[in-house]
Design a protein around this motif. Sequence first.
Motif, PDB file in Angstrom:
ATOM      1  N   MET A  52       0.807  -1.216   0.000  1.00  0.00           N
ATOM      2  CA  MET A  52       0.000   0.000   0.000  1.00  0.00           C
ATOM      3  C   MET A  52       0.846   1.275   0.000  1.00  0.00           C
ATOM      4  SD  MET A  52      -2.969   1.244  -0.227  1.00  0.00           S
ATOM      5  CE  MET A  52      -3.950  -0.240   0.032  1.00  0.00           C
ATOM      6  N   PRO A  53       1.902   1.385   0.858  1.00  0.00           N
ATOM      7  CA  PRO A  53       2.742   2.598   0.789  1.00  0.00           C
ATOM      8  C   PRO A  53       3.405   2.777  -0.578  1.00  0.00           C
ATOM      9  CG  PRO A  53       3.152   1.405   2.830  1.00  0.00           C
ATOM     10  CD  PRO A  53       2.319   0.516   1.967  1.00  0.00           C
ATOM     11  N   PHE A  54       3.801   1.652  -1.193  1.00  0.00           N
ATOM     12  CA  PHE A  54       4.390   1.745  -2.526  1.00  0.00           C
ATOM     13  C   PHE A  54       3.375   2.290  -3.532  1.00  0.00           C
ATOM     14  CE2 PHE A  54       7.063  -1.393  -0.446  1.00  0.00           C
ATOM     15  CZ  PHE A  54       8.330  -1.046  -0.849  1.00  0.00           C
ATOM     16  N   ALA A  55       2.128   1.841  -3.399  1.00  0.00           N
ATOM     17  CA  ALA A  55       1.093   2.307  -4.321  1.00  0.00           C
ATOM     18  C   ALA A  55       0.803   3.789  -4.143  1.00  0.00           C
ATOM     19  CB  ALA A  55      -0.183   1.480  -4.117  1.00  0.00           C
ATOM     20  N   LEU A  56       0.723   4.244  -2.895  1.00  0.00           N
ATOM     21  CA  LEU A  56       0.455   5.663  -2.652  1.00  0.00           C
ATOM     22  C   LEU A  56       1.599   6.538  -3.170  1.00  0.00           C
ATOM     23  CD1 LEU A  56      -1.042   5.468   0.972  1.00  0.00           C
ATOM     24  CD2 LEU A  56      -2.266   5.798  -1.187  1.00  0.00           C
ATOM     25  N   LEU A  57       2.826   6.135  -2.840  1.00  0.00           N
ATOM     26  CA  LEU A  57       3.973   6.911  -3.313  1.00  0.00           C
ATOM     27  C   LEU A  57       4.080   6.860  -4.835  1.00  0.00           C
ATOM     28  CD1 LEU A  57       6.463   8.577  -2.666  1.00  0.00           C
ATOM     29  CD2 LEU A  57       7.737   6.462  -2.324  1.00  0.00           C
ATOM     30  N   GLY A  58       3.799   5.690  -5.409  1.00  0.00           N
ATOM     31  CA  GLY A  58       3.834   5.583  -6.860  1.00  0.00           C
ATOM     32  C   GLY A  58       2.783   6.449  -7.525  1.00  0.00           C
ATOM     33  N   SER A  59       1.592   6.541  -6.929  1.00  0.00           N
ATOM     34  CA  SER A  59       0.543   7.409  -7.481  1.00  0.00           C
ATOM     35  C   SER A  59       0.967   8.868  -7.464  1.00  0.00           C
ATOM     36  CB  SER A  59      -0.751   7.220  -6.679  1.00  0.00           C
ATOM     37  OG  SER A  59      -1.185   5.880  -6.732  1.00  0.00           O
ATOM     38  N   LEU A  60       1.594   9.281  -6.352  1.00  0.00           N
ATOM     39  CA  LEU A  60       2.056  10.664  -6.276  1.00  0.00           C
ATOM     40  C   LEU A  60       3.136  10.945  -7.306  1.00  0.00           C
ATOM     41  CD1 LEU A  60       2.059  13.393  -4.837  1.00  0.00           C
ATOM     42  CD2 LEU A  60       3.703  12.464  -3.193  1.00  0.00           C
ATOM     43  N   LEU A  61       4.095  10.028  -7.428  1.00  0.00           N
ATOM     44  CA  LEU A  61       5.158  10.210  -8.419  1.00  0.00           C
ATOM     45  C   LEU A  61       4.599  10.201  -9.839  1.00  0.00           C
ATOM     46  CD1 LEU A  61       8.020   7.970  -6.952  1.00  0.00           C
ATOM     47  CD2 LEU A  61       7.946  10.462  -7.032  1.00  0.00           C
ATOM     48  N   ALA A  62       3.622   9.328 -10.085  1.00  0.00           N
ATOM     49  CA  ALA A  62       3.016   9.276 -11.419  1.00  0.00           C
ATOM     50  C   ALA A  62       2.294  10.578 -11.732  1.00  0.00           C
ATOM     51  CB  ALA A  62       2.058   8.088 -11.500  1.00  0.00           C
ATOM     52  N   LEU A  63       1.616  11.159 -10.742  1.00  0.00           N
ATOM     53  CA  LEU A  63       0.925  12.437 -10.959  1.00  0.00           C
ATOM     54  C   LEU A  63       1.913  13.538 -11.300  1.00  0.00           C
ATOM     55  CD1 LEU A  63      -1.651  14.137 -10.872  1.00  0.00           C
ATOM     56  CD2 LEU A  63      -1.288  14.433  -8.414  1.00  0.00           C
ATOM     57  N   VAL A  64       3.020  13.614 -10.523  1.00  0.00           N
ATOM     58  CA  VAL A  64       4.035  14.620 -10.803  1.00  0.00           C
ATOM     59  C   VAL A  64       4.667  14.390 -12.174  1.00  0.00           C
ATOM     60  CG1 VAL A  64       6.251  15.563 -10.049  1.00  0.00           C
ATOM     61  CG2 VAL A  64       4.504  14.987  -8.357  1.00  0.00           C
ATOM     62  N   CYS A  65       4.898  13.138 -12.515  1.00  0.00           N
ATOM     63  CA  CYS A  65       5.511  12.800 -13.798  1.00  0.00           C
ATOM     64  C   CYS A  65       4.617  13.219 -14.959  1.00  0.00           C
ATOM     65  CB  CYS A  65       5.791  11.307 -13.847  1.00  0.00           C
ATOM     66  SG  CYS A  65       6.652  10.759 -15.337  1.00  0.00           S
ATOM     67  N   VAL A  66       3.312  12.952 -14.835  1.00  0.00           N
ATOM     68  CA  VAL A  66       2.378  13.329 -15.904  1.00  0.00           C
ATOM     69  C   VAL A  66       2.290  14.845 -16.038  1.00  0.00           C
ATOM     70  CG1 VAL A  66      -0.047  13.278 -16.597  1.00  0.00           C
ATOM     71  CG2 VAL A  66       1.053  11.201 -15.761  1.00  0.00           C
TER      72      VAL A  66
END
Length: 438
Positions: A52-66
């Motif tokens: 779950m922490p990986f998913a939350l952090l990955g979502s944030l990074l994906a948002l910034v990346c997009v």
Amino acid sequence: MFKRCGVVVQPYADARFISRMWTSTLAWLLVLFSVASLVEPLAGPLATSVLMPFALLGSLLALVCVMCMLYAPFAWLLAAVGSSGAAVVRVSSALWIERPGDRRSFSLPSLTSARLSSSGGEVALRTDDGDVIRVRVDDPGDAERLVGAIAAGRARGTWSARLYDDVTPPLRRRLFVGVGALVSLICWSVLDADVALSLGAVTGAAAWVLAALLREGSARRVLVAGSDGLSLRDDAGERFIPFSCIERVDETALGVELVLAGGEELPLTLVPLQLLRDPRETGLSMVLAERRREHLLALLRERSGRGAPEAARAGALLERRGLPAAAWRAALRRLVSESGADYRTAKLTREQALAVLEDGAAPAELRIGAALALSAWRDGQTAERLRIAAEGCASGDVRLALEQAAEGDVDDWMLERALSSASAGPRAVAPRCTLPAA
């Protein structure tokens, strides 16, 4: 001051920052995916909660990346178009571009490249961050005058320039790629071969990108020359070299070489090797680098070995002689007070104290003592000379101590730090180089 002319400012530094952020977030996403893929088979029934922490952090990074991916093209387009119009170009403490309602500045050391257009009507100045300033000129002579003013410009009483090192950074890229290979081997021992190879490839790619980013953001060295000596600054700290420690100054093909007391040879490279490797980068860029080298040579030959006789005579009155900071301040106040002067007490005159203060070759202890003594005079002329002397210091610690002393008091911690940085300790030049006694 240059006359009003056409100027185009292209902020490529902002576009490069957005692109680096995009690349960085993408690299961290790859690293995060690699770690999550490695952890998932080991977590077993707790995989959902562990990931779950990986998913939350990955979502944030994906948002910034997009967001960076969508904005990057517009940033590059805006930088290519730039802001244009008539402006006054002025060189003083910085390169100033002044328009009605708009005033921008670029630090002089950051201007590392200059190129004259084929028609000879435009100068393109480039900063080390990538910004480009295009200035319309009437003839090539105006271009050389502009470059000469940038090379000799001063900021707050000190002259500064970028230093270059033709040294390959540490094996960061190979190190990170090696980490990727190590991850692949670890995965091979616990996972199937295809999964291990895929994770190793992803981690290696992410490591390669991260290594490239670290290399691009490597520390920049800046040389600051003041009235008291030279300061070599980078992200790791400051190294201060008093002029009294310089025994010889030699001109080299790429800058100057200092021979310090004790025999240490210190090369200062002001001409980047890129100018010699790339024929397209000669011309005004070489003129800018050569002017900076000539200015530094003239400054060093003027100030090395310089000393004021008045400062030597007044030095004995200003010496601390092992007194605590508070007792030293009190003694200096008595020294300049009318009540402390009689036929048995030597009094320090204002002219003597100013001579010590403005002598960059004088030890820091005497200059700080002179500033403390001069704080008793509250006239505008003395205050202005105190301010100029402080701004002209290359040593940041001594400058701060002089600024405090001009107000009549110096924090004990700052006083000790300034004295140690100018004479001994890890931030000084070398243990073998000591300041001469006054």
